[in-house]
Structures are given as C-alpha cells and as structure tokens.
Design a protein around this motif. Structure first.
Motif, short mmCIF file in Angstrom:
data_model
loop_
_atom_site.label_atom_id
_atom_site.label_comp_id
_atom_site.label_asym_id
_atom_site.label_seq_id
_atom_site.Cartn_x
_atom_site.Cartn_y
_atom_site.Cartn_z
N PRO A 1 0.84 -1.22 -0.03
CA PRO A 1 0.08 -0.07 -0.12
C PRO A 1 0.63 1.05 -0.07
O PRO A 1 1.85 1.23 0.37
N ASP A 2 0.29 2.50 -0.49
CA ASP A 2 0.88 3.68 -0.52
C ASP A 2 0.48 4.08 1.15
O ASP A 2 -0.61 4.41 1.49
N VAL A 3 1.52 3.91 1.91
CA VAL A 3 1.26 4.05 3.49
C VAL A 3 0.83 5.73 3.69
O VAL A 3 -0.14 5.98 4.63
N LYS B 1 3.52 3.52 -9.53
CA LYS B 1 4.15 4.28 -10.58
C LYS B 1 5.67 4.97 -10.25
O LYS B 1 6.49 4.36 -11.19
N HIS B 2 5.70 5.32 -8.99
CA HIS B 2 7.03 6.00 -8.71
C HIS B 2 8.05 4.62 -8.48
O HIS B 2 9.10 4.64 -9.19
N GLU B 3 7.34 3.58 -8.07
CA GLU B 3 8.37 2.32 -7.70
C GLU B 3 8.84 1.82 -9.15
O GLU B 3 9.87 1.40 -9.25
N TRP B 4 7.91 1.80 -10.02
CA TRP B 4 8.24 1.12 -11.30
C TRP B 4 9.11 2.00 -12.11
O TRP B 4 10.11 1.42 -12.70
N GLU B 5 8.95 3.27 -12.27
CA GLU B 5 9.80 4.26 -12.94
C GLU B 5 11.10 4.04 -12.26
O GLU B 5 12.09 4.05 -13.17
N LYS B 6 11.12 4.36 -11.11
CA LYS B 6 12.46 4.51 -10.46
C LYS B 6 13.07 3.07 -10.40
O LYS B 6 14.51 2.91 -10.60
N HIS B 7 12.57 2.27 -10.12
CA HIS B 7 13.24 0.89 -9.86
C HIS B 7 12.79 -0.09 -10.81
O HIS B 7 13.63 -1.14 -10.97
P1 5GP Z 1 12.31 5.51 -3.39
O1 5GP Z 1 12.15 6.82 -3.70
O2 5GP Z 1 13.73 5.08 -3.69
O3 5GP Z 1 11.31 4.51 -3.66
O4 5GP Z 1 12.11 5.57 -1.69
C1 5GP Z 1 12.28 6.63 -0.96
C2 5GP Z 1 11.03 7.52 -1.05
O5 5GP Z 1 9.81 6.76 -0.59
C3 5GP Z 1 11.10 8.41 0.11
O6 5GP Z 1 10.91 9.79 -0.25
C4 5GP Z 1 9.99 7.99 1.09
O7 5GP Z 1 9.51 9.30 1.66
C5 5GP Z 1 8.99 7.54 0.15
N1 5GP Z 1 8.01 6.44 0.62
C6 5GP Z 1 8.30 5.75 1.63
N2 5GP Z 1 7.24 4.95 1.99
C7 5GP Z 1 6.13 5.58 1.11
C8 5GP Z 1 5.02 5.30 0.99
O8 5GP Z 1 4.36 4.36 1.48
N3 5GP Z 1 4.18 6.07 0.13
C9 5GP Z 1 4.78 7.09 -0.56
N4 5GP Z 1 4.02 7.67 -1.47
N5 5GP Z 1 6.17 7.24 -0.69
C10 5GP Z 1 6.67 6.68 0.38
#
Ligand code: 5GP
Length: 298
Positions: free
Chosen positions: A150-152, A163-169
């Motif tokens: 989940p997006d906590v 989307k962020h996780e897919w694009e970055k990692h």
């Molecule tokens: P990364 O960008 O490498 O995936 O992880 C670091 C970032 O993820 C940090 O900016 C952190 O605040 C953010 N982050 C960690 N947990 C969560 C979450 O559950 N939801 C969102 N939107 N960002 C998160």
C-alpha cells in the motif's frame, strides 16, 4: 600525432561545438548533459555563461570542462550517466507506523504489519524513461497490492506510489527475464515478500512492537540466523526529545537469480550512513524503538 592526442583534440572540438551550439540556443539543460557530471559544469551551467564564453572564443574553458583526467573523461561520464548496471536486488520492507512518523502527515491507521516499500536493484535508477507505468497491466494483482504494497502515506491513491516504484526501480529490475514486465515485477515482488514471511518470522523470534527497546544487533542476528544471510536494518535517528532511534525498514537482498544473499559483504561500503528515504539511515548499534501502531499504544 599520437592517437591519445588526436583523440583529445577530437573531443575538445566536439565539446567546443556542443558548448557553443547549446549556448547559442540558450539551452542550459542540454548543456548540462555534457558538463554537469564532470563537476565543473555547475558554475558554467547558465546559458548566459555559455554564450559569453563562446562569444569570447575561449576554448580553454571548454577544454577545462571537457579535458578532465581520464577517469572523468567524456566517455567515462557518458558511462556513468548511462550506467544501469546492478548486482543485487533489495527487497525493502517498511514499518508503516514509522513511515507515518517520518513524513508527519495525516496517515491514519497505518497497517500493523510490515509492507513492501519496493524491490530495488542496487545502484540503478530510472533505467527506461520510455516505459511508462500502466495500471491495467497489474489490475489482477490489485487485492494483494493494496494489502501488501500500500501507499502508506496516501492510502486513498496507491497507484502514484506504484508508478514511482516502477519508474525508479522496476524499469531497472526488468533487465531480468523473471521481472521483465510490470506484471512480472509487481507479481514477482509480491511473491518474494510472501516467501520471506518477514511478519511471521519476526513474530516467531519474539520481536514485536513494544514500548521497550530492542538492541539492533539482537534483531540483526536473529534475522540473520533465520534467513542465513545478513539483512540491513534502517532507522530514523532520534528526534529532539527522543532517547533512541526508531526502526523503519528491513532489507533482504537477492542475487540476480533470486537467491538470498548478504545485503553487505565484508569490506563492502554501505553499512553506514546510506539513507534510502528522507531521514532514514542504517541503524546505529544500540537500542531502538519498534513503535506499536497507534491503537495498541493506547
Ligand atoms: P524510493 O523513492 O527510492 O522508492 O524511496 C524513497 C522515498 O519513498 C522517500 O521519499 C519516502 O518518503 C518515500 N516513501 C516511503 N514509503 C512511502 C509510501 O508508503 N508512500 C509514498 N508515496 N512514498 C513513500
């Protein structure tokens, strides 16, 4: 002329041409591509400077920025900027209570179990900007995604986080056949998470959220004995008025053929100071707080 000198001259001419072309167009961003990573570009990074330098015909400035020592040469900088090589995959679990504490936003009722932050190749990010996130591809995984990934921070809209996780990692992890689509990346990550069973392992080890502190070495040793590999544990350093650090993330690492491996090998850099989120750091040896979810803290 020696081959090295000829190469140098060619590079200089190329750099000068690029510098003046970009400068004349007033395009600092374009120029930054050629100069930024060399370290001298930062003070030359406005179109104003470039136009002036080129107008003045001062090739020495160009030579200075292009003619760095071989370890920082043009080709090397290209390599660094394009270097998407990676060696290990890191399954990053985070403790939602600490995530909420870290961002100090209104994230109510965080899950009371460790969830997935991401599956990250080391040393590679944003490997393929032309491979956009497509929610449709992972629709089938939605129930598990919402539950375990989940997006906590924004529990009402998870897909931004995915989307962020897919694009970055994910676009980097996709170099592996086993993870080379969005469905495989997210599905594979869920599979590893389930296989690792971090939540039940911690329970079995008697490591539960508590108002009493744990010793970081006890947690690391206990996890290492269960998994047979060295994990990495990350904490929020104590804020003002707090006695100890707060546990935030637990990482378990995999080889490219998805076998567990140590997160840090002896002699490898990275056990100290490397932060993966704002505020998170590798935990210091010593006591740490594993915070209970708000309702059970009452
Ligand atoms: P990364 O960008 O490498 O995936 O992880 C670091 C970032 O993820 C940090 O900016 C952190 O605040 C953010 N982050 C960690 N947990 C969560 C979450 O559950 N939801 C969102 N939107 N960002 C998160």
């Amino acid at each position: 002329m020696k081959p090295a000198a000829a190469r140098g001259l060619l590079l200089s001419s190329l750099c000068l041409a690029l510098c003046c072309r970009g400068g004349a167009r007033g395009s600092p961003t374009r120029l930054r591509v050629y100069h930024w990573r060399g370290g001298v570009g930062s003070w030359l990074s406005t179109s104003h400077w470039f136009i002036r330098v080129c107008d003045l015909g001062a090739p020495w400035v160009t030579l200075l920025s292009c003619h760095l020592p071989p370890e920082h040469g043009f080709e090397e900088r290209q390599k660094i900027s394009d270097n998407h090589e990676w060696k290990k995959l890191i399954m990053v679990h985070h403790w939602p209570v600490t995530v909420c504490k870290e961002v100090e936003k209104d994230c109510r009722d965080p899950p009371d179990y460790w969830t997935i932050h991401g599956l990250w190749p080391d040393r590679a990010e944003e490997c393929n900007g032309s491979w956009p996130f497509n929610f449709e591809e992972i629709k089938d995984l939605l129930p598990e995604m919402k539950m375990y990934w989940p997006d906590v921070i924004h529990p009402l809209n998870h897909s931004h986080f995915w989307k962020h996780e897919w694009e970055k990692h994910g676009t980097c992890a996709a170099q592996l056949d086993a993870l080379n689509s969005q469905k495989k990346y997210f599905g594979g990550s869920l599979g590893l998470y389930e296989k690792l069973e971090l939540n039940s392992i911690l329970q079995k080890l008697g490591i539960k959220p508590s108002i009493n502190y744990y010793q970081i070495s006890d947690i690391k040793d206990a996890l290492a004995s269960m998994y047979g590999v060295v994990p990495k544990v990350q904490c929020l350093p104590p804020k003002q008025g707090e006695e100890v650090q707060t546990i935030g993330q637990i990482e378990l690492c995999f080889t490219k053929d998805l076998r567990l491996r140590n997160c840090t090998e002896p002699g490898e850099l990275g056990e100290s100071g490397r932060a993966w989120g704002p505020g998170l750091e590798v935990c210091e040896d010593g006591p740490a707080f594993y915070p209970p979810p708000p309702q059970s803290a009452r």
